[in-house]
Design an enzyme around this catalytic site. Structure first.
Site, PDB file in Angstrom:
ATOM      1  N   CYS A 213     -14.779  28.600  49.149  1.00 23.10           N
ATOM      2  CA  CYS A 213     -13.899  29.062  50.208  1.00 23.10           C
ATOM      3  C   CYS A 213     -14.521  28.685  51.550  1.00 23.10           C
ATOM      4  CB  CYS A 213     -13.644  30.567  50.207  1.00 23.10           C
ATOM      5  SG  CYS A 213     -12.882  31.155  48.692  1.00 23.10           S
TER       6      CYS A 213
ATOM      7  N   ARG B  44     -14.812  22.864  50.247  1.00 19.17           N
ATOM      8  CA  ARG B  44     -15.272  24.140  49.694  1.00 19.17           C
ATOM      9  C   ARG B  44     -14.221  24.807  48.816  1.00 19.17           C
ATOM     10  NH1 ARG B  44     -19.728  25.961  53.032  1.00 19.17           N
ATOM     11  NH2 ARG B  44     -19.551  27.965  52.020  1.00 19.17           N
TER      12      ARG B  44
ATOM     13  N   TRP C 110     -10.893  28.900  47.142  1.00 19.10           N
ATOM     14  CA  TRP C 110     -11.217  28.511  45.774  1.00 19.10           C
ATOM     15  C   TRP C 110     -11.150  29.821  44.994  1.00 19.10           C
ATOM     16  CZ3 TRP C 110     -14.783  29.747  42.012  1.00 19.10           C
ATOM     17  CH2 TRP C 110     -14.873  28.847  40.930  1.00 19.10           C
TER      18      TRP C 110
ATOM     19  N   ASN D   4     -15.234  34.788  52.063  1.00 18.32           N
ATOM     20  CA  ASN D   4     -15.840  33.885  51.085  1.00 18.32           C
ATOM     21  C   ASN D   4     -16.808  34.725  50.270  1.00 18.32           C
ATOM     22  OD1 ASN D   4     -17.203  31.878  49.718  1.00 18.32           O
ATOM     23  ND2 ASN D   4     -18.381  31.209  51.508  1.00 18.32           N
ATOM     24  N   GLY D   5     -16.720  34.668  48.935  1.00 17.68           N
ATOM     25  CA  GLY D   5     -17.647  35.447  48.109  1.00 17.68           C
ATOM     26  C   GLY D   5     -16.894  36.344  47.145  1.00 17.68           C
TER      27      GLY D   5
ATOM     28  N   GLU E 172     -25.392  13.031  33.085  1.00 13.06           N
ATOM     29  CA  GLU E 172     -24.732  12.846  34.376  1.00 13.06           C
ATOM     30  C   GLU E 172     -23.463  11.992  34.233  1.00 13.06           C
ATOM     31  OE1 GLU E 172     -24.793  14.220  37.080  1.00 13.06           O
ATOM     32  OE2 GLU E 172     -23.989  12.837  38.547  1.00 13.06           O
TER      33      GLU E 172
ATOM     34  N   LYS F 240     -19.776  13.270  35.250  1.00 12.92           N
ATOM     35  CA  LYS F 240     -18.913  12.552  36.207  1.00 12.92           C
ATOM     36  C   LYS F 240     -17.554  12.265  35.583  1.00 12.92           C
ATOM     37  CE  LYS F 240     -20.531  13.126  39.175  1.00 12.92           C
ATOM     38  NZ  LYS F 240     -21.794  13.597  39.631  1.00 12.92           N
TER      39      LYS F 240
ATOM     40  N   GLU G 239     -15.487  15.615  35.155  1.00 11.19           N
ATOM     41  CA  GLU G 239     -15.002  16.266  36.374  1.00 11.19           C
ATOM     42  C   GLU G 239     -13.969  15.428  37.124  1.00 11.19           C
ATOM     43  OE1 GLU G 239     -19.044  15.492  39.007  1.00 11.19           O
ATOM     44  OE2 GLU G 239     -17.752  17.149  39.569  1.00 11.19           O
TER      45      GLU G 239
ATOM     46  N   HIS H  77     -27.903  15.301  14.082  1.00  9.35           N
ATOM     47  CA  HIS H  77     -28.004  16.754  13.904  1.00  9.35           C
ATOM     48  C   HIS H  77     -26.690  17.459  14.202  1.00  9.35           C
ATOM     49  CE1 HIS H  77     -32.215  16.119  13.233  1.00  9.35           C
ATOM     50  NE2 HIS H  77     -32.223  15.338  14.299  1.00  9.35           N
TER      51      HIS H  77
ATOM     52  N   LYS I 171     -16.847  21.650  46.527  1.00  7.56           N
ATOM     53  CA  LYS I 171     -18.090  20.930  46.797  1.00  7.56           C
ATOM     54  C   LYS I 171     -19.291  21.871  46.881  1.00  7.56           C
ATOM     55  CE  LYS I 171     -20.410  17.209  47.874  1.00  7.56           C
ATOM     56  NZ  LYS I 171     -20.736  16.386  46.711  1.00  7.56           N
TER      57      LYS I 171
HETATM   58  C1  F6R Z   1     -21.121  17.342  40.140  1.00  5.68           C
HETATM   59  C2  F6R Z   1     -21.558  18.189  41.230  1.00  5.68           C
HETATM   60  C3  F6R Z   1     -22.086  19.542  40.913  1.00  5.68           C
HETATM   61  C4  F6R Z   1     -23.245  19.891  41.864  1.00  5.68           C
HETATM   62  C5  F6R Z   1     -23.672  21.335  41.655  1.00  5.68           C
HETATM   63  C6  F6R Z   1     -24.839  21.707  42.532  1.00  5.68           C
HETATM   64  O1  F6R Z   1     -20.691  16.119  40.612  1.00  5.68           O
HETATM   65  O2  F6R Z   1     -21.468  17.829  42.368  1.00  5.68           O
HETATM   66  O3  F6R Z   1     -22.488  19.641  39.584  1.00  5.68           O
HETATM   67  O4  F6R Z   1     -24.299  19.021  41.629  1.00  5.68           O
HETATM   68  O5  F6R Z   1     -22.594  22.183  41.948  1.00  5.68           O
HETATM   69  O6  F6R Z   1     -24.529  21.548  43.874  1.00  5.68           O
HETATM   70  P1  F6R Z   1     -25.659  21.424  44.959  1.00  5.68           P
HETATM   71  O7  F6R Z   1     -26.382  20.157  44.727  1.00  5.68           O
HETATM   72  O8  F6R Z   1     -24.929  21.436  46.275  1.00  5.68           O
HETATM   73  O9  F6R Z   1     -26.558  22.615  44.791  1.00  5.68           O
END
Ligand code: F6R
Length: 605
Positions: A2, A27, A74, A98-99, A478, A482, A485, A501, A600
């Protein structure tokens, strides 16, 4: 999650609030809203979806008012809907939040008994009604502090009032909030990024602080209603990173600028003349480190796993990695001789912050690997290692991941040298070698055309498996993250040796399996695992850096990244996987920069 914005000005604020909300969309972006104070009192407008929907509403029916708050949501409590969108207003008060308020149900029961009627399913409306109630008996600051004392959980708040029509109040506990200073106006924002286009003078609130702004002054109060002074910081004027340039989205810009961000970062850490790594005032003597604990979430956590392999190769220090949401609730034997490293792009991730806070309470040495250097995590750690990647706007982390790995690798080399666990000549060689990395990344990025072809072949798959061993294993994780998501395709990363396994049961005719096999000591083993999945019908994309020793029969695609220092493989293997996720998502018509359900900056637990 948020985003909050508040402005107290001498002129109409709604258009500036909307512009700031657009910057805060990273956010949260499931709904948005604005409230201003005009001659008739509180004027609230909100809608589902992106800020552009709110902008359209304001275009048709403009909001006047020189004081206002705005919000991008969010969803936590209550589905994304117009009624649950913020602000939440009574006749007297309008609140953006926010929270999470953990005791909202109990508070709601009490307020309902007093006659308050709730419209939404959110936890925020209790705040609106508590403030409304306390304002009957107390002055502004006391009414806010009385309200805050009732709330359990974490929050950042922006509040405006019918009665105090020139004032915006901000309050913080656990979720970040900043004040910005302008000419004839002052601002409140969830982070400095939202405020940067309006001012570079800011103050961060600490937990328990309240700020009171109007157009010509800002005051701060503590939880005892006492006025306090706070430091005003001047933010650096970074490059203009809000511009996508010729790119269609921020993610493709951020993928393509990785060779530049890596070059910048290397320049910041490497002393060219002395062929040394600049690292002064490190909080713990490398020789005395008993163990290193690396903590992060999501992509940042994957960089921690990659670093584990490097530290283990380059030093004799035992390494532990954990995801922050687990670390924070474990029963941990803290040791003052350990170094606790927190990795975060945003520096605001709630779980990572809580894990760090736990370390601080146990008086152990902490260090952060951070992109946003003004962030809460950076400010709380004993030592900050910036990744110098510049703002990352795309929700899926790309250049920050490469930056996190780079800084952790640099740290591993430096600690190894300081402990004399690497010879001076090898140390110098590693530093010289590092300078080749930006060029190797540029060369790897050239695989995009091939990836587009592969993406077409993979786009209709229901699931994808990513396999790697050693430091390629976190890259498999990773790559899978990617893909899921961005393109909403189910994807899993596994250590290649784990397939037998259990996961091998998933392999069926045509299932895409991406095998990461650089020429390292795991190569032969990984290739054997690849043959095992091919034998069961998998459609394999092999990503490697060698054309030798591979029987290409039955391998659907082979993608060769440049040959390099083995320590660089994780960097180079990452790039085709970022591009693959990007192009599969593009073909599926997904929103690249703002994937569904995500945000984000994850500032709730
Ligand atoms: C995936 C992604 C998330 C962040 C995670 C941690 O692409 O961006 O998995 O890596 O939410 O975020 P930060 O690095 O801001 O603590």
């Amino acid at each position: 999650m948020c985003g909050i914005i508040g402005i107290a000005s001498t002129k109409s604020v709604s258009s500036n609030i909307v512009e700031s909300l657009k910057k805060l969309e990273y956010r949260g972006y499931d709904s948005s809203g604005i409230a201003t104070i005009d001659d008739n009192g509180i004027n609230e407008k909100k809608c589902t979806g992106r800020v552009e929907n709110l902008e359209k509403i304001l275009f048709k029916t403009p909001s006047n008012g020189k004081v206002g708050v705005g919000h991008v949501r969010w969803a936590t409590h209550g589905a994304p809907s117009k009624v649950n969108a913020h602000p939440h207003s009574s006749e007297q008060v309008s609140v953006v939040h926010n929270g999470i308020i953990e005791n909202s149900s109990l508070l709601k029961e009490d307020l309902e008994k007093k006659g308050y009627k709730f419209k939404s399913q959110t936890d925020t409306e209790v705040i609106t009604f508590l403030i409304t109630e306390f304002l009957k008996d107390f002055d502004l600051v006391k009414a806010i502090n009385k309200t805050l004392s009732k709330l359990k959980g974490s929050f950042a708040l922006g509040i405006i009032f019918k009665k105090y029509a020139d004032t915006v109040i901000g309050a913080r506990k656990g979720s970040p909030l900043a004040v910005g200073y302008g000419h004839g106006e002052n601002y409140l924002g969830s982070d400095s990024y939202a405020l940067k286009s309006m001012t570079n003078k800011i103050t961060y609130l600490d937990d328990g602080d309240i700020c009171l702004l109007n157009n010509n002054k800002v005051e701060f109060y503590n939880s005892n209603n006492k006025k306090i002074n706070k430091e005003v910081l001047t933010l650096s004027n970074d490059e203009n990173t809000e511009d996508k340039g010729d790119y269609k989205d921020f993610m493709s810009k951020e993928i393509n600028e990785q060779s530049i961000t890596v070059k910048t970062c290397i320049k910041e850490y490497i002393d060219e003349t002395r062929k040394d790594i600049n690292l002064y005032n490190f909080p713990i003597k490398p020789n005395e480190i008993k163990k290193i604990v690396l903590v992060g979430c999501g992509t940042a956590y994957h960089s921690c796993i990659a670093a584990k392999y490097w530290f283990e190769e380059l030093t004799t220090i035992p390494i532990e990695t954990d995801v922050a949401s687990e670390f924070r609730y474990r029963t941990i034997q803290f040791d003052k001789k350990n170094l606790y490293v927190f990795v975060s792009q945003s520096g605001e991730t709630a779980d990572t912050f809580a894990a760090l806070d736990l370390c601080k309470k146990n008086n152990v040495k902490t260090c952060s690997v951070i992109n946003v250097v003004e962030s809460s995590i950076a400010r709380l750690t004993d030592f900050v290692l910036p990744i110098h990647a510049g703002p990352e706007i795309g929700v899926a982390s790309t250049k920050a991941f490469i930056g996190q790995m780079l800084v952790l690798y640099i740290l591993a080399i430096k600690i190894s040298d300081s402990r004399s666990e690497i010879s001076k000549s090898d140390y110098t060689k590693k530093i010289i070698e590092l300078k080749k990395l930006p060029d190797l990344i540029s060369k790897t990025l050239k695989c995009e055309d091939k990836i587009q072809v592969i993406a077409k072949d993979f786009v209709n798959s229901k699931g994808v498996i990513f396999l790697g061993r050693g430091s390629s294993f976190p890259i498999a994780l990773e790559g899978a993250l990617k893909l899921k998501e961005l393109s909403y395709v189910h994807a899993e990363g596994y250590p290649a040796g784990e397939m037998k396994h259990g996961p091998l049961a998933l392999i069926e005719e045509g299932l895409p399996v991406i095998v990461l096999a650089p020429s390292d000591r795991y190569f032969v083993k990984t290739i054997s695992n690849m043959q095992e999945v091919i034998a069961r019908g998998a459609k394999v994309l092999l990503v490697t850096n060698t054309n030798n020793d591979v029987n290409s029969e039955n391998i659907r695609f082979i993608l060769t990244v440049p040959k390099s220092d083995p320590f660089f493989s994780p960097f180079l293997l990452t790039i085709p996987l970022q591009l693959l996720a990007y192009h599969v998502a593009k073909l599926k018509g997904c929103d690249i920069d703002k994937p569904r359900n995500l945000a984000k900056s994850v500032t709730v637990e």
